[in-house]
Design a protein around this motif. Sequence first.
Motif, PDB file in Angstrom:
ATOM      1  N   ASP A  11     -17.801 -33.543  -8.284  1.00  0.00           N
ATOM      2  CA  ASP A  11     -17.391 -33.298  -7.248  1.00  0.00           C
ATOM      3  C   ASP A  11     -16.740 -32.083  -7.033  1.00  0.00           C
ATOM      4  OD1 ASP A  11     -14.585 -33.124  -4.827  1.00  0.00           O
ATOM      5  OD2 ASP A  11     -13.982 -35.506  -5.870  1.00  0.00           O
ATOM      6  N   THR A  12     -17.823 -31.076  -5.386  1.00  0.00           N
ATOM      7  CA  THR A  12     -17.839 -30.508  -5.885  1.00  0.00           C
ATOM      8  C   THR A  12     -16.393 -28.978  -4.889  1.00  0.00           C
ATOM      9  OG1 THR A  12     -18.623 -30.343  -3.204  1.00  0.00           O
ATOM     10  CG2 THR A  12     -20.000 -30.237  -5.266  1.00  0.00           C
ATOM     11  N   HIS A  13     -15.653 -30.582  -4.728  1.00  0.00           N
ATOM     12  CA  HIS A  13     -14.379 -29.606  -3.844  1.00  0.00           C
ATOM     13  C   HIS A  13     -13.001 -29.624  -4.912  1.00  0.00           C
ATOM     14  CE1 HIS A  13     -10.377 -29.752  -1.834  1.00  0.00           C
ATOM     15  NE2 HIS A  13      -9.975 -30.834  -1.889  1.00  0.00           N
ATOM     16  N   SER A  14     -13.399 -30.459  -5.958  1.00  0.00           N
ATOM     17  CA  SER A  14     -12.586 -30.220  -7.366  1.00  0.00           C
ATOM     18  C   SER A  14     -13.447 -29.365  -8.343  1.00  0.00           C
ATOM     19  CB  SER A  14     -11.985 -31.808  -8.072  1.00  0.00           C
ATOM     20  OG  SER A  14     -12.846 -32.128  -9.014  1.00  0.00           O
ATOM     21  N   ALA A  18     -17.329 -36.520 -11.180  1.00  0.00           N
ATOM     22  CA  ALA A  18     -16.602 -37.634 -10.579  1.00  0.00           C
ATOM     23  C   ALA A  18     -16.335 -38.791 -11.336  1.00  0.00           C
ATOM     24  CB  ALA A  18     -17.304 -38.151  -9.542  1.00  0.00           C
ATOM     25  N   VAL A  19     -15.246 -39.628 -11.836  1.00  0.00           N
ATOM     26  CA  VAL A  19     -15.403 -40.365 -12.942  1.00  0.00           C
ATOM     27  C   VAL A  19     -15.020 -41.615 -12.333  1.00  0.00           C
ATOM     28  CG1 VAL A  19     -13.572 -41.129 -14.431  1.00  0.00           C
ATOM     29  CG2 VAL A  19     -14.405 -38.479 -14.680  1.00  0.00           C
ATOM     30  N   ASP A  20     -15.668 -42.843 -13.089  1.00  0.00           N
ATOM     31  CA  ASP A  20     -14.777 -44.015 -12.857  1.00  0.00           C
ATOM     32  C   ASP A  20     -15.508 -44.396 -11.184  1.00  0.00           C
ATOM     33  OD1 ASP A  20     -14.169 -46.971 -13.872  1.00  0.00           O
ATOM     34  OD2 ASP A  20     -12.703 -46.553 -12.458  1.00  0.00           O
ATOM     35  N   VAL A  21     -17.369 -43.873 -11.189  1.00  0.00           N
ATOM     36  CA  VAL A  21     -18.090 -44.335  -9.607  1.00  0.00           C
ATOM     37  C   VAL A  21     -18.433 -45.352  -9.851  1.00  0.00           C
ATOM     38  CG1 VAL A  21     -19.012 -43.519  -7.799  1.00  0.00           C
ATOM     39  CG2 VAL A  21     -17.198 -42.247  -9.026  1.00  0.00           C
ATOM     40  N   GLU A  22     -18.278 -46.639  -9.538  1.00  0.00           N
ATOM     41  CA  GLU A  22     -19.557 -46.564  -9.220  1.00  0.00           C
ATOM     42  C   GLU A  22     -20.812 -47.211  -8.675  1.00  0.00           C
ATOM     43  OE1 GLU A  22     -20.247 -51.974  -8.489  1.00  0.00           O
ATOM     44  OE2 GLU A  22     -18.479 -51.198  -7.209  1.00  0.00           O
ATOM     45  N   VAL A  23     -22.087 -47.427  -9.662  1.00  0.00           N
ATOM     46  CA  VAL A  23     -23.582 -46.714  -9.490  1.00  0.00           C
ATOM     47  C   VAL A  23     -23.749 -47.964  -9.237  1.00  0.00           C
ATOM     48  CG1 VAL A  23     -25.484 -45.342  -9.253  1.00  0.00           C
ATOM     49  CG2 VAL A  23     -22.714 -44.115  -9.866  1.00  0.00           C
ATOM     50  N   THR A  72     -18.476 -44.697  -3.030  1.00  0.00           N
ATOM     51  CA  THR A  72     -17.797 -42.692  -2.458  1.00  0.00           C
ATOM     52  C   THR A  72     -16.474 -43.199  -2.025  1.00  0.00           C
ATOM     53  OG1 THR A  72     -19.332 -42.324  -1.196  1.00  0.00           O
ATOM     54  CG2 THR A  72     -20.159 -41.185  -2.689  1.00  0.00           C
ATOM     55  N   GLY A  73     -17.065 -44.557  -1.134  1.00  0.00           N
ATOM     56  CA  GLY A  73     -15.519 -44.506  -0.605  1.00  0.00           C
ATOM     57  C   GLY A  73     -14.317 -44.778  -1.642  1.00  0.00           C
ATOM     58  N   ALA A  74     -14.824 -45.431  -2.260  1.00  0.00           N
ATOM     59  CA  ALA A  74     -14.055 -46.370  -2.971  1.00  0.00           C
ATOM     60  C   ALA A  74     -13.409 -45.105  -4.591  1.00  0.00           C
ATOM     61  CB  ALA A  74     -13.998 -47.423  -4.517  1.00  0.00           C
ATOM     62  N   TYR A  75     -13.602 -44.575  -4.479  1.00  0.00           N
ATOM     63  CA  TYR A  75     -13.998 -43.308  -5.053  1.00  0.00           C
ATOM     64  C   TYR A  75     -12.657 -42.413  -4.752  1.00  0.00           C
ATOM     65  CZ  TYR A  75     -13.837 -38.434  -7.761  1.00  0.00           C
ATOM     66  OH  TYR A  75     -14.047 -37.242  -7.772  1.00  0.00           O
ATOM     67  N   TYR A  76     -12.753 -42.295  -3.617  1.00  0.00           N
ATOM     68  CA  TYR A  76     -12.113 -40.662  -3.213  1.00  0.00           C
ATOM     69  C   TYR A  76     -11.011 -41.718  -2.517  1.00  0.00           C
ATOM     70  CZ  TYR A  76     -15.022 -37.362  -2.175  1.00  0.00           C
ATOM     71  OH  TYR A  76     -15.846 -35.636  -2.920  1.00  0.00           O
ATOM     72  N   ALA A  77     -10.200 -43.477  -1.886  1.00  0.00           N
ATOM     73  CA  ALA A  77      -9.199 -44.006  -1.599  1.00  0.00           C
ATOM     74  C   ALA A  77      -8.911 -44.116  -2.816  1.00  0.00           C
ATOM     75  CB  ALA A  77      -9.611 -45.421  -1.733  1.00  0.00           C
ATOM     76  N   LEU A 105     -26.050 -36.363  -7.507  1.00  0.00           N
ATOM     77  CA  LEU A 105     -25.306 -36.340  -6.646  1.00  0.00           C
ATOM     78  C   LEU A 105     -24.229 -35.278  -6.622  1.00  0.00           C
ATOM     79  CD1 LEU A 105     -24.696 -37.468  -3.803  1.00  0.00           C
ATOM     80  CD2 LEU A 105     -22.730 -39.118  -4.939  1.00  0.00           C
ATOM     81  N   LEU A 106     -24.044 -33.961  -6.103  1.00  0.00           N
ATOM     82  CA  LEU A 106     -23.149 -33.312  -5.315  1.00  0.00           C
ATOM     83  C   LEU A 106     -22.290 -33.419  -4.658  1.00  0.00           C
ATOM     84  CD1 LEU A 106     -25.490 -30.303  -5.581  1.00  0.00           C
ATOM     85  CD2 LEU A 106     -24.011 -31.049  -7.359  1.00  0.00           C
ATOM     86  N   LEU A 107     -20.823 -34.109  -4.606  1.00  0.00           N
ATOM     87  CA  LEU A 107     -20.159 -34.906  -3.788  1.00  0.00           C
ATOM     88  C   LEU A 107     -18.748 -33.726  -2.896  1.00  0.00           C
ATOM     89  CD1 LEU A 107     -19.503 -38.043  -2.111  1.00  0.00           C
ATOM     90  CD2 LEU A 107     -18.607 -38.799  -4.244  1.00  0.00           C
ATOM     91  N   ALA A 108     -19.349 -33.741  -1.478  1.00  0.00           N
ATOM     92  CA  ALA A 108     -17.524 -33.744  -1.350  1.00  0.00           C
ATOM     93  C   ALA A 108     -17.144 -34.888  -0.215  1.00  0.00           C
ATOM     94  CB  ALA A 108     -17.864 -32.275  -0.694  1.00  0.00           C
TER      95      ALA A 108
END
Length: 118
Positions: A11-14, A18-23, A72-77, A105-108
């Motif tokens: 998670d490039t913002h934090s 990114a923990v506990d993301v379903e893939v 990613t939606g569930a991760y941010y939610a 994946l580099l994610l924001a």
Amino acid sequence: MRSVITTHILDTHSGRPAVDVEVRLFKSASADVSAPDWQPMASARTNDDGRIIDWLGDRQREAGLYKLEFATGAYYAAQGLSTLYPQVDILFEINAPQEHYHVPLLLAANGYSTYRGS
């Protein structure tokens, strides 16, 4: 044991994994990128380091078209945030089955990028 295909989400913002993301991992029964026939192979959640390294065990490597589907939606939610990209799909092709494929994946919340890692 490291899988033949692995991934990592940062998670490039934090600046943290990114923990506990379903893939979910899919392989296409068709080699045609314009008309893939996705077959599910595995599903897992990222660990405390944002990684999935063991979801395929010692399965044989096969050439072909693959897709990683990141929830990613569930991760941010779960963090009380919204995202422009509720799901990120990364399609990639394995041409050299004897090699390891690491697809990070580099994610924001409003962007993402990927590359072939080691």
